[in-house]
Scaffold this motif. Structure first.
Motif, PDB file in Angstrom:
ATOM      1  N   ARG A  17      21.201  -9.208 -14.109  1.00  0.00           N
ATOM      2  CA  ARG A  17      20.020  -8.687 -14.811  1.00  0.00           C
ATOM      3  C   ARG A  17      18.812  -9.461 -14.296  1.00  0.00           C
ATOM      4  NH1 ARG A  17      21.782  -6.714 -20.137  1.00  0.00           N
ATOM      5  NH2 ARG A  17      19.672  -7.063 -20.893  1.00  0.00           N
ATOM      6  N   ASP A  65      18.363 -11.477 -24.217  1.00  0.00           N
ATOM      7  CA  ASP A  65      18.265 -10.173 -23.553  1.00  0.00           C
ATOM      8  C   ASP A  65      19.457  -9.279 -23.870  1.00  0.00           C
ATOM      9  OD1 ASP A  65      15.871 -10.070 -22.334  1.00  0.00           O
ATOM     10  OD2 ASP A  65      16.542 -10.750 -20.370  1.00  0.00           O
ATOM     11  N   GLU A  95      14.264  -7.426 -18.485  1.00  0.00           N
ATOM     12  CA  GLU A  95      14.273  -6.238 -19.317  1.00  0.00           C
ATOM     13  C   GLU A  95      12.840  -5.966 -19.738  1.00  0.00           C
ATOM     14  OE1 GLU A  95      17.529  -6.031 -22.171  1.00  0.00           O
ATOM     15  OE2 GLU A  95      16.130  -5.188 -23.624  1.00  0.00           O
ATOM     16  N   THR A 104      27.202  -6.337 -15.013  1.00  0.00           N
ATOM     17  CA  THR A 104      27.251  -7.247 -13.858  1.00  0.00           C
ATOM     18  C   THR A 104      28.658  -7.802 -13.649  1.00  0.00           C
ATOM     19  OG1 THR A 104      26.601  -9.225 -15.113  1.00  0.00           O
ATOM     20  CG2 THR A 104      24.828  -7.876 -14.214  1.00  0.00           C
ATOM     21  N   VAL A 120      24.911  -9.389  -8.100  1.00  0.00           N
ATOM     22  CA  VAL A 120      24.010  -8.527  -8.875  1.00  0.00           C
ATOM     23  C   VAL A 120      23.948  -9.021 -10.317  1.00  0.00           C
ATOM     24  CG1 VAL A 120      23.657  -6.208  -9.811  1.00  0.00           C
ATOM     25  CG2 VAL A 120      24.285  -6.518  -7.412  1.00  0.00           C
ATOM     26  N   GLY A 164      26.317 -16.198 -18.184  1.00  0.00           N
ATOM     27  CA  GLY A 164      24.954 -16.675 -18.033  1.00  0.00           C
ATOM     28  C   GLY A 164      24.005 -15.701 -18.711  1.00  0.00           C
ATOM     29  N   ALA A 165      22.758 -16.131 -18.920  1.00  0.00           N
ATOM     30  CA  ALA A 165      21.786 -15.281 -19.614  1.00  0.00           C
ATOM     31  C   ALA A 165      21.484 -14.008 -18.831  1.00  0.00           C
ATOM     32  CB  ALA A 165      20.497 -16.064 -19.861  1.00  0.00           C
ATOM     33  N   ASP A 166      21.794 -13.991 -17.525  1.00  0.00           N
ATOM     34  CA  ASP A 166      21.519 -12.799 -16.715  1.00  0.00           C
ATOM     35  C   ASP A 166      22.779 -11.969 -16.463  1.00  0.00           C
ATOM     36  OD1 ASP A 166      22.834 -14.493 -15.009  1.00  0.00           O
ATOM     37  OD2 ASP A 166      21.275 -14.529 -13.461  1.00  0.00           O
ATOM     38  N   GLU A 167      23.834 -12.218 -17.245  1.00  0.00           N
ATOM     39  CA  GLU A 167      25.079 -11.458 -17.081  1.00  0.00           C
ATOM     40  C   GLU A 167      25.304 -10.555 -18.288  1.00  0.00           C
ATOM     41  OE1 GLU A 167      28.365 -13.476 -14.728  1.00  0.00           O
ATOM     42  OE2 GLU A 167      27.661 -15.125 -15.979  1.00  0.00           O
ATOM     43  N   ASP A 168      26.017  -9.453 -18.057  1.00  0.00           N
ATOM     44  CA  ASP A 168      26.468  -8.574 -19.132  1.00  0.00           C
ATOM     45  C   ASP A 168      27.688  -7.810 -18.623  1.00  0.00           C
ATOM     46  OD1 ASP A 168      25.525  -6.502 -17.520  1.00  0.00           O
ATOM     47  OD2 ASP A 168      23.707  -6.189 -18.683  1.00  0.00           O
ATOM     48  N   GLU A 203      17.828 -20.444 -19.798  1.00  0.00           N
ATOM     49  CA  GLU A 203      18.381 -21.209 -18.673  1.00  0.00           C
ATOM     50  C   GLU A 203      17.604 -22.488 -18.352  1.00  0.00           C
ATOM     51  OE1 GLU A 203      21.196 -20.643 -17.388  1.00  0.00           O
ATOM     52  OE2 GLU A 203      21.658 -18.580 -17.957  1.00  0.00           O
TER      53      GLU A 203
END
Lengths: 318, 137
Positions: free
Chosen positions: B120, A317, B123, A49, B118, A42-46, B80
Protein backbone atom coordinates in the motif's frame (compact mmCIF):
# COMPACT_ATOMS: atom_id res chain seq x y z
CA UNK A 1 -15.28 -34.49 -10.63
CA UNK A 2 -12.05 -34.89 -12.57
CA UNK A 3 -8.79 -35.36 -10.73
CA UNK A 4 -7.39 -31.90 -10.08
CA UNK A 5 -3.65 -31.72 -9.65
CA UNK A 6 -1.79 -29.28 -7.42
CA UNK A 7 1.32 -28.33 -9.30
CA UNK A 8 2.79 -25.58 -7.18
CA UNK A 9 2.44 -24.02 -3.77
CA UNK A 10 3.75 -20.79 -2.30
CA UNK A 11 3.44 -18.78 0.88
CA UNK A 12 4.12 -15.43 2.45
CA UNK A 13 4.73 -14.27 6.01
CA UNK A 14 5.19 -10.65 7.10
CA UNK A 15 8.67 -9.75 8.33
CA UNK A 16 7.64 -8.45 11.75
CA UNK A 17 7.28 -10.93 14.61
CA UNK A 18 6.10 -10.63 18.20
CA UNK A 19 6.29 -13.25 20.93
CA UNK A 20 3.50 -14.34 23.24
CA UNK A 21 5.77 -13.33 26.12
CA UNK A 22 6.04 -9.74 24.86
CA UNK A 23 2.25 -9.43 24.58
CA UNK A 24 1.73 -11.23 27.88
CA UNK A 25 3.96 -8.78 29.73
CA UNK A 26 1.78 -5.90 28.51
CA UNK A 27 -1.45 -7.56 29.62
CA UNK A 28 -0.40 -9.58 32.70
CA UNK A 29 -0.88 -12.75 30.71
CA UNK A 30 -1.14 -13.94 27.13
CA UNK A 31 -4.75 -14.87 26.45
CA UNK A 32 -4.55 -17.06 23.32
CA UNK A 33 -3.85 -20.78 23.81
CA UNK A 34 -0.98 -22.70 22.25
CA UNK A 35 0.68 -19.78 20.45
CA UNK A 36 4.37 -18.98 21.07
CA UNK A 37 4.85 -16.19 18.53
CA UNK A 38 3.18 -14.69 15.49
CA UNK A 39 3.81 -12.46 12.51
CA UNK A 40 2.55 -8.87 12.30
CA UNK A 41 1.78 -7.11 9.00
CA UNK A 42 3.63 -3.85 8.39
CA UNK A 43 1.51 -0.71 8.18
CA UNK A 44 1.69 -0.93 4.36
CA UNK A 45 0.50 -4.55 4.17
CA UNK A 46 -2.99 -6.03 3.87
CA UNK A 47 -4.68 -9.14 2.47
CA UNK A 48 -4.08 -7.90 -1.09
CA UNK A 49 -0.32 -7.39 -0.74
CA UNK A 50 0.14 -10.67 1.15
CA UNK A 51 -1.92 -12.54 -1.47
CA UNK A 52 0.22 -11.08 -4.26
CA UNK A 53 3.44 -12.17 -2.55
CA UNK A 54 2.17 -15.74 -1.99
CA UNK A 55 0.89 -15.96 -5.59
CA UNK A 56 4.29 -14.91 -6.96
CA UNK A 57 5.94 -17.57 -4.79
CA UNK A 58 3.49 -20.24 -6.02
CA UNK A 59 3.86 -19.29 -9.69
CA UNK A 60 7.65 -19.50 -9.32
CA UNK A 61 7.15 -23.06 -7.99
CA UNK A 62 4.92 -24.19 -10.90
CA UNK A 63 5.53 -24.80 -14.60
CA UNK A 64 2.13 -23.27 -15.37
CA UNK A 65 2.77 -19.74 -16.60
CA UNK A 66 0.61 -16.85 -15.42
CA UNK A 67 -0.67 -16.32 -18.98
CA UNK A 68 -2.25 -19.77 -19.12
CA UNK A 69 -4.25 -19.35 -15.89
CA UNK A 70 -8.02 -19.47 -16.41
CA UNK A 71 -9.09 -18.69 -12.83
CA UNK A 72 -7.96 -16.64 -9.85
CA UNK A 73 -9.80 -17.31 -6.59
CA UNK A 74 -9.06 -15.37 -3.42
CA UNK A 75 -10.10 -16.23 0.14
CA UNK A 76 -9.85 -13.81 3.07
CA UNK A 77 -11.85 -12.64 6.07
CA UNK A 78 -10.03 -9.30 5.92
CA UNK A 79 -10.62 -7.76 2.49
CA UNK A 80 -9.40 -4.15 2.80
CA UNK A 81 -12.65 -2.95 1.21
CA UNK A 82 -16.21 -4.07 1.99
CA UNK A 83 -17.21 -3.47 -1.64
CA UNK A 84 -14.79 -3.14 -4.55
CA UNK A 85 -13.32 -6.30 -6.06
CA UNK A 86 -9.91 -6.99 -4.53
CA UNK A 87 -9.58 -9.97 -6.88
CA UNK A 88 -9.20 -7.62 -9.83
CA UNK A 89 -6.52 -5.67 -7.96
CA UNK A 90 -4.58 -8.87 -7.27
CA UNK A 91 -4.97 -10.03 -10.90
CA UNK A 92 -3.76 -6.66 -12.22
CA UNK A 93 -0.76 -6.53 -9.88
CA UNK A 94 0.22 -10.06 -10.96
CA UNK A 95 -0.22 -9.14 -14.63
CA UNK A 96 -2.76 -11.90 -15.35
CA UNK A 97 -4.73 -11.98 -18.60
CA UNK A 98 -7.90 -9.88 -18.83
CA UNK A 99 -10.13 -12.89 -19.64
CA UNK A 100 -9.33 -14.62 -16.34
CA UNK A 101 -12.26 -15.59 -14.13
CA UNK A 102 -11.82 -13.91 -10.75
CA UNK A 103 -13.72 -14.67 -7.54
CA UNK A 104 -13.31 -13.51 -3.95
CA UNK A 105 -14.53 -15.61 -1.03
CA UNK A 106 -14.94 -14.00 2.38
CA UNK A 107 -17.16 -13.75 5.51
CA UNK A 108 -15.73 -16.86 7.15
CA UNK A 109 -12.37 -18.47 7.86
CA UNK A 110 -13.63 -21.17 5.47
CA UNK A 111 -12.89 -18.63 2.69
CA UNK A 112 -9.45 -20.17 2.08
CA UNK A 113 -10.81 -23.61 1.26
CA UNK A 114 -13.66 -22.00 -0.74
CA UNK A 115 -10.98 -20.38 -2.90
CA UNK A 116 -9.16 -23.70 -3.21
CA UNK A 117 -12.41 -25.45 -4.20
CA UNK A 118 -13.04 -22.81 -6.88
CA UNK A 119 -9.60 -23.61 -8.30
CA UNK A 120 -10.22 -27.35 -8.04
CA UNK A 121 -13.49 -26.98 -9.96
CA UNK A 122 -12.03 -24.64 -12.60
CA UNK A 123 -11.74 -25.78 -16.18
CA UNK A 124 -8.02 -25.26 -16.73
CA UNK A 125 -5.00 -24.12 -14.72
CA UNK A 126 -6.04 -22.04 -11.73
CA UNK A 127 -4.48 -19.96 -8.98
CA UNK A 128 -6.04 -19.98 -5.51
CA UNK A 129 -4.80 -17.86 -2.62
CA UNK A 130 -5.82 -17.51 1.01
CA UNK A 131 -4.51 -14.38 2.73
CA UNK A 132 -5.60 -13.14 6.12
CA UNK A 133 -4.69 -10.69 8.87
CA UNK A 134 -7.46 -10.77 11.50
CA UNK A 135 -7.60 -8.36 14.43
CA UNK A 136 -9.47 -8.28 17.72
CA UNK A 137 -9.78 -5.81 20.55
CA UNK A 138 -6.33 -5.36 22.12
CA UNK A 139 -7.33 -6.88 25.47
CA UNK A 140 -8.81 -10.13 24.18
CA UNK A 141 -7.59 -13.58 23.18
CA UNK A 142 -8.50 -13.02 19.54
CA UNK A 143 -6.12 -10.09 19.15
CA UNK A 144 -3.39 -11.74 21.21
CA UNK A 145 -3.52 -14.73 18.87
CA UNK A 146 -4.22 -12.88 15.61
CA UNK A 147 -1.45 -13.56 13.11
CA UNK A 148 -1.01 -12.95 9.40
CA UNK A 149 0.09 -14.82 6.31
CA UNK A 150 -0.89 -16.18 2.93
CA UNK A 151 -0.72 -19.47 1.03
CA UNK A 152 -1.26 -19.85 -2.72
CA UNK A 153 -1.78 -22.96 -4.83
CA UNK A 154 -1.44 -23.44 -8.60
CA UNK A 155 -3.33 -26.30 -10.26
CA UNK A 156 -1.85 -27.90 -13.36
CA UNK A 157 -0.67 -31.17 -14.86
CA UNK A 158 1.57 -33.02 -12.42
CA UNK A 159 1.69 -33.19 -8.65
CA UNK A 160 -0.53 -34.16 -5.72
CA UNK A 161 -4.15 -34.93 -6.64
CA UNK A 162 -7.39 -33.80 -5.04
CA UNK A 163 -9.10 -37.12 -4.32
CA UNK A 164 -12.38 -36.03 -2.75
CA UNK A 165 -14.17 -32.96 -1.44
CA UNK A 166 -17.12 -32.54 0.92
CA UNK A 167 -18.86 -29.73 2.78
CA UNK A 168 -20.85 -29.91 6.02
CA UNK A 169 -23.00 -27.03 7.32
CA UNK A 170 -24.89 -26.51 10.58
CA UNK A 171 -25.68 -23.25 12.28
CA UNK A 172 -23.88 -22.27 15.49
CA UNK A 173 -24.58 -18.52 15.76
CA UNK A 174 -22.07 -16.21 17.41
CA UNK A 175 -19.06 -18.52 17.37
CA UNK A 176 -16.90 -15.97 15.52
CA UNK A 177 -18.09 -12.87 13.74
CA UNK A 178 -17.24 -9.29 12.82
CA UNK A 179 -19.92 -6.63 12.78
CA UNK A 180 -20.47 -4.46 9.72
CA UNK A 181 -17.95 -1.62 9.69
CA UNK A 182 -15.85 -3.11 12.49
CA UNK A 183 -12.23 -4.25 12.29
CA UNK A 184 -12.49 -6.44 15.39
CA UNK A 185 -13.38 -10.11 15.32
CA UNK A 186 -15.64 -11.07 18.23
CA UNK A 187 -17.00 -14.25 19.76
CA UNK A 188 -19.90 -14.93 22.11
CA UNK A 189 -17.18 -16.39 24.29
CA UNK A 190 -18.80 -19.61 25.48
CA UNK A 191 -15.83 -21.96 25.31
CA UNK A 192 -17.66 -25.30 25.45
CA UNK A 193 -20.15 -24.15 22.79
CA UNK A 194 -17.34 -23.01 20.46
CA UNK A 195 -15.52 -26.31 20.89
CA UNK A 196 -18.74 -28.18 20.14
CA UNK A 197 -19.30 -26.14 16.96
CA UNK A 198 -15.74 -26.84 15.81
CA UNK A 199 -15.67 -30.58 16.48
CA UNK A 200 -19.28 -31.24 15.40
CA UNK A 201 -18.93 -29.63 11.99
CA UNK A 202 -15.45 -31.03 11.31
CA UNK A 203 -16.55 -34.54 12.27
CA UNK A 204 -19.65 -34.04 10.11
CA UNK A 205 -17.44 -33.27 7.11
CA UNK A 206 -15.11 -36.20 7.84
CA UNK A 207 -18.08 -38.59 7.93
CA UNK A 208 -18.92 -37.57 4.35
CA UNK A 209 -15.55 -38.87 3.13
CA UNK A 210 -15.00 -42.40 1.78
CA UNK A 211 -11.96 -42.73 4.04
CA UNK A 212 -10.62 -40.43 6.75
CA UNK A 213 -6.94 -39.82 5.93
CA UNK A 214 -4.25 -40.44 8.52
CA UNK A 215 -3.43 -36.73 8.65
CA UNK A 216 -5.67 -33.70 9.17
CA UNK A 217 -4.95 -30.00 8.52
CA UNK A 218 -7.79 -28.07 10.16
CA UNK A 219 -8.36 -24.33 10.52
CA UNK A 220 -6.42 -23.37 13.65
CA UNK A 221 -7.71 -20.26 15.45
CA UNK A 222 -5.27 -21.15 18.21
CA UNK A 223 -2.84 -23.93 19.02
CA UNK A 224 -5.26 -25.82 21.23
CA UNK A 225 -8.52 -26.30 19.33
CA UNK A 226 -7.08 -28.50 16.52
CA UNK A 227 -6.08 -31.13 19.07
CA UNK A 228 -9.74 -31.65 19.97
CA UNK A 229 -10.50 -32.74 16.41
CA UNK A 230 -7.73 -35.29 16.54
CA UNK A 231 -9.15 -36.77 19.73
CA UNK A 232 -12.78 -36.78 18.60
CA UNK A 233 -11.97 -38.17 15.12
CA UNK A 234 -9.35 -40.58 16.53
CA UNK A 235 -6.62 -39.29 14.20
CA UNK A 236 -3.13 -38.95 15.67
CA UNK A 237 -1.67 -36.61 13.09
CA UNK A 238 -3.17 -33.11 13.25
CA UNK A 239 -1.06 -30.42 11.57
CA UNK A 240 -1.16 -26.65 12.01
CA UNK A 241 1.27 -23.77 12.41
CA UNK A 242 -0.64 -21.72 14.98
CA UNK A 243 2.14 -22.07 17.56
CA UNK A 244 4.59 -20.16 15.33
CA UNK A 245 2.25 -18.08 13.13
CA UNK A 246 -0.73 -17.35 15.37
CA UNK A 247 -4.26 -17.31 13.95
CA UNK A 248 -3.83 -16.99 10.18
CA UNK A 249 -7.60 -17.17 9.62
CA UNK A 250 -8.60 -18.35 6.16
CA UNK A 251 -4.98 -19.28 5.37
CA UNK A 252 -4.54 -21.52 8.43
CA UNK A 253 -5.73 -24.88 7.00
CA UNK A 254 -3.41 -24.36 4.01
CA UNK A 255 -0.50 -23.62 6.34
CA UNK A 256 -1.56 -26.88 8.03
CA UNK A 257 -1.23 -28.63 4.67
CA UNK A 258 2.31 -27.27 4.30
CA UNK A 259 3.13 -28.51 7.82
CA UNK A 260 1.69 -31.95 6.98
CA UNK A 261 3.74 -32.19 3.77
CA UNK A 262 6.84 -31.05 5.65
CA UNK A 263 6.20 -33.88 8.15
CA UNK A 264 6.12 -36.39 5.29
CA UNK A 265 2.37 -37.07 5.24
CA UNK A 266 1.14 -38.76 2.05
CA UNK A 267 -2.62 -38.12 2.27
CA UNK A 268 -4.05 -35.12 4.08
CA UNK A 269 -7.58 -33.87 4.69
CA UNK A 270 -7.51 -30.06 4.57
CA UNK A 271 -10.39 -28.93 6.80
CA UNK A 272 -11.51 -25.36 6.31
CA UNK A 273 -13.67 -24.48 9.30
CA UNK A 274 -15.69 -21.29 9.28
CA UNK A 275 -17.56 -20.24 12.35
CA UNK A 276 -21.26 -20.07 12.00
CA UNK A 277 -20.50 -22.97 11.05
CA UNK A 278 -19.39 -24.83 7.91
CA UNK A 279 -16.50 -27.09 7.02
CA UNK A 280 -14.92 -27.89 3.65
CA UNK A 281 -12.95 -31.14 3.58
CA UNK A 282 -10.46 -31.49 0.72
CA UNK A 283 -8.52 -34.76 0.57
CA UNK A 284 -5.14 -34.40 -1.15
CA UNK A 285 -2.94 -37.35 -2.05
CA UNK A 286 0.77 -36.79 -2.66
CA UNK A 287 3.06 -34.02 -1.50
CA UNK A 288 5.20 -31.12 -2.69
CA UNK A 289 8.43 -29.74 -1.23
CA UNK A 290 7.57 -26.79 0.97
CA UNK A 291 9.44 -24.02 2.76
CA UNK A 292 7.47 -21.35 4.57
CA UNK A 293 10.40 -19.95 6.57
CA UNK A 294 10.94 -16.21 6.11
CA UNK A 295 13.35 -13.78 7.80
CA UNK A 296 11.89 -12.12 10.89
CA UNK A 297 12.43 -8.90 12.84
CA UNK A 298 11.19 -8.97 16.43
CA UNK A 299 9.13 -5.98 17.55
CA UNK A 300 7.97 -4.66 20.93
CA UNK A 301 4.34 -4.40 22.00
CA UNK A 302 4.28 -0.57 21.51
CA UNK A 303 5.59 -1.08 17.95
CA UNK A 304 2.90 -3.71 17.45
CA UNK A 305 0.17 -1.27 18.53
CA UNK A 306 1.44 1.36 16.09
CA UNK A 307 1.71 -1.05 13.14
CA UNK A 308 -1.81 -2.33 13.75
CA UNK A 309 -3.25 1.15 14.11
CA UNK A 310 -4.56 0.49 17.64
CA UNK A 311 -3.03 3.75 18.91
CA UNK A 312 -3.40 5.89 15.78
CA UNK A 313 -6.01 8.65 15.83
CA UNK A 314 -7.76 7.35 12.71
CA UNK A 315 -7.28 3.64 13.47
CA UNK A 316 -4.60 3.27 10.79
CA UNK A 317 -4.94 2.64 7.09
CA UNK A 318 -6.41 -0.85 7.47
CA UNK B 1 0.20 20.07 0.91
CA UNK B 2 0.64 16.83 -0.95
CA UNK B 3 1.37 16.46 -4.64
CA UNK B 4 -2.13 15.35 -5.63
CA UNK B 5 -2.31 12.73 -8.33
CA UNK B 6 -5.78 11.89 -9.66
CA UNK B 7 -6.88 8.27 -9.84
CA UNK B 8 -7.16 8.32 -13.68
CA UNK B 9 -3.60 9.66 -13.90
CA UNK B 10 -2.43 6.96 -11.48
CA UNK B 11 -4.32 4.28 -13.42
CA UNK B 12 -2.67 5.13 -16.73
CA UNK B 13 0.62 3.70 -15.50
CA UNK B 14 -0.49 0.70 -13.42
CA UNK B 15 1.99 -1.65 -15.16
CA UNK B 16 4.84 0.58 -14.06
CA UNK B 17 3.48 1.00 -10.54
CA UNK B 18 2.69 -2.68 -9.99
CA UNK B 19 5.45 -4.46 -11.92
CA UNK B 20 8.00 -1.75 -12.74
CA UNK B 21 7.40 -2.36 -16.44
CA UNK B 22 10.20 -0.54 -18.27
CA UNK B 23 10.59 0.37 -21.94
CA UNK B 24 13.31 -1.52 -23.81
CA UNK B 25 14.61 0.55 -26.72
CA UNK B 26 14.52 -1.29 -30.04
CA UNK B 27 17.20 1.07 -31.38
CA UNK B 28 19.90 0.92 -28.70
CA UNK B 29 18.77 -1.74 -26.19
CA UNK B 30 18.63 0.77 -23.33
CA UNK B 31 15.83 0.86 -20.73
CA UNK B 32 13.52 3.76 -19.88
CA UNK B 33 11.19 4.13 -16.89
CA UNK B 34 8.32 4.79 -17.12
CA UNK B 35 7.93 3.01 -20.44
CA UNK B 36 6.75 6.04 -22.39
CA UNK B 37 8.14 8.89 -24.47
CA UNK B 38 11.63 8.93 -25.93
CA UNK B 39 14.43 6.53 -24.99
CA UNK B 40 16.52 8.16 -22.24
CA UNK B 41 19.68 6.60 -23.70
CA UNK B 42 19.46 7.49 -27.39
CA UNK B 43 16.37 9.77 -27.64
CA UNK B 44 14.74 7.41 -30.17
CA UNK B 45 11.00 8.04 -30.54
CA UNK B 46 8.36 5.24 -30.55
CA UNK B 47 11.08 2.65 -29.97
CA UNK B 48 10.15 1.40 -26.47
CA UNK B 49 8.83 -2.14 -25.96
CA UNK B 50 7.33 -2.82 -22.50
CA UNK B 51 9.44 -5.32 -20.54
CA UNK B 52 9.15 -6.63 -16.99
CA UNK B 53 12.41 -6.39 -15.07
CA UNK B 54 13.44 -8.94 -12.43
CA UNK B 55 12.74 -6.38 -9.69
CA UNK B 56 16.19 -6.63 -8.11
CA UNK B 57 18.64 -3.76 -7.89
CA UNK B 58 21.00 -1.57 -5.88
CA UNK B 59 20.37 1.61 -3.91
CA UNK B 60 22.13 4.55 -5.54
CA UNK B 61 20.64 7.42 -3.51
CA UNK B 62 18.62 7.63 -0.32
CA UNK B 63 16.83 10.04 1.99
CA UNK B 64 14.67 9.64 5.10
CA UNK B 65 11.41 11.42 5.93
CA UNK B 66 10.96 11.66 9.70
CA UNK B 67 8.44 14.51 9.82
CA UNK B 68 6.59 16.84 7.50
CA UNK B 69 5.45 14.08 5.16
CA UNK B 70 2.71 14.89 2.66
CA UNK B 71 -0.71 14.34 4.31
CA UNK B 72 -1.39 11.07 2.47
CA UNK B 73 1.70 9.59 4.17
CA UNK B 74 1.16 10.79 7.77
CA UNK B 75 -0.59 7.58 8.86
CA UNK B 76 2.30 5.49 7.56
CA UNK B 77 4.76 7.83 9.28
CA UNK B 78 2.85 7.50 12.59
CA UNK B 79 2.86 3.71 12.29
CA UNK B 80 6.43 3.15 11.10
CA UNK B 81 8.33 6.12 12.58
CA UNK B 82 10.37 6.98 9.45
CA UNK B 83 9.99 6.53 5.72
CA UNK B 84 12.99 5.69 3.55
CA UNK B 85 12.93 7.01 0.00
CA UNK B 86 15.45 5.62 -2.47
CA UNK B 87 16.60 5.73 -6.04
CA UNK B 88 17.30 2.17 -7.16
CA UNK B 89 19.31 1.09 -10.16
CA UNK B 90 17.63 -2.09 -11.35
CA UNK B 91 19.89 -4.87 -12.59
CA UNK B 92 18.64 -4.07 -16.13
CA UNK B 93 20.38 -0.69 -15.73
CA UNK B 94 17.40 1.65 -15.39
CA UNK B 95 16.90 3.85 -12.32
CA UNK B 96 13.52 3.98 -10.54
CA UNK B 97 12.41 5.87 -7.43
CA UNK B 98 10.60 4.17 -4.56
CA UNK B 99 10.02 3.85 -0.83
CA UNK B 100 11.75 1.34 1.43
CA UNK B 101 9.76 -1.15 3.49
CA UNK B 102 10.29 -3.86 6.13
CA UNK B 103 13.36 -2.12 7.54
CA UNK B 104 14.69 0.76 9.61
CA UNK B 105 15.65 3.11 6.77
CA UNK B 106 18.59 4.40 8.82
CA UNK B 107 20.24 1.00 8.28
CA UNK B 108 20.10 1.24 4.47
CA UNK B 109 22.54 3.11 2.26
CA UNK B 110 24.14 3.34 -1.15
CA UNK B 111 25.18 -0.01 -2.54
CA UNK B 112 22.68 -2.08 -0.57
CA UNK B 113 20.76 -4.73 -2.53
CA UNK B 114 16.96 -4.50 -2.62
CA UNK B 115 14.03 -6.39 -4.16
CA UNK B 116 10.76 -4.90 -5.38
CA UNK B 117 7.55 -5.81 -3.51
CA UNK B 118 4.00 -4.49 -3.88
CA UNK B 119 2.59 -2.60 -0.89
CA UNK B 120 0.00 0.00 0.00
CA UNK B 121 1.55 3.33 -0.99
CA UNK B 122 -1.18 5.51 0.50
CA UNK B 123 -4.93 5.86 0.84
CA UNK B 124 -6.74 8.95 -0.39
CA UNK B 125 -10.44 9.66 -0.90
CA UNK B 126 -11.12 6.14 0.35
CA UNK B 127 -9.07 4.59 -2.46
CA UNK B 128 -5.95 2.57 -1.74
CA UNK B 129 -3.05 3.19 -4.10
CA UNK B 130 -0.95 0.04 -4.36
CA UNK B 131 2.51 0.13 -5.86
CA UNK B 132 6.09 -1.03 -5.73
CA UNK B 133 8.36 -0.50 -2.75
CA UNK B 134 11.82 -1.90 -2.09
CA UNK B 135 12.75 -4.37 0.62
CA UNK B 136 16.39 -4.92 1.60
CA UNK B 137 17.71 -8.41 0.67
Amino acid sequence: MGMTVIEGVGSYLPTYRITAQEIGEAWDGFRARGIQEKRVPGADEDAVTMAVAACKDALADASVGRNSLTTLSVGTTTPPREEGDIGTTIAEILGLENDIEVSVHTQSTRAGTRALLAAVRADGPALAVAADCPQGDPDDAIDHGAGAGAVAVVTGDSGPTVRQTATYTREFPGTRFRQRGSESVETYDATAYEREAYTTTINGALELLDDVPAALAPTAPDGSLPGRVGRSADVDSVHHLASELGDTGAASPLFGLLAAWDAGEETVAVLGYGAGSSVDAIVIEGALDVDWARPATDISYPEYLRKRGHVLSNGGDH
Amino acid sequence: MGAYLSVPAWWRNLDGRYRLVVGECQECGGYTFPAEGACVECNAIDALTPTEPEGTGTVVAQTIIESGAPPEFTTLLDAEGAIGVVLVELDEGVRVPGMLTDCDPHDIGRGDRVTAVVRRIYEQEGITRYGTKFRPD
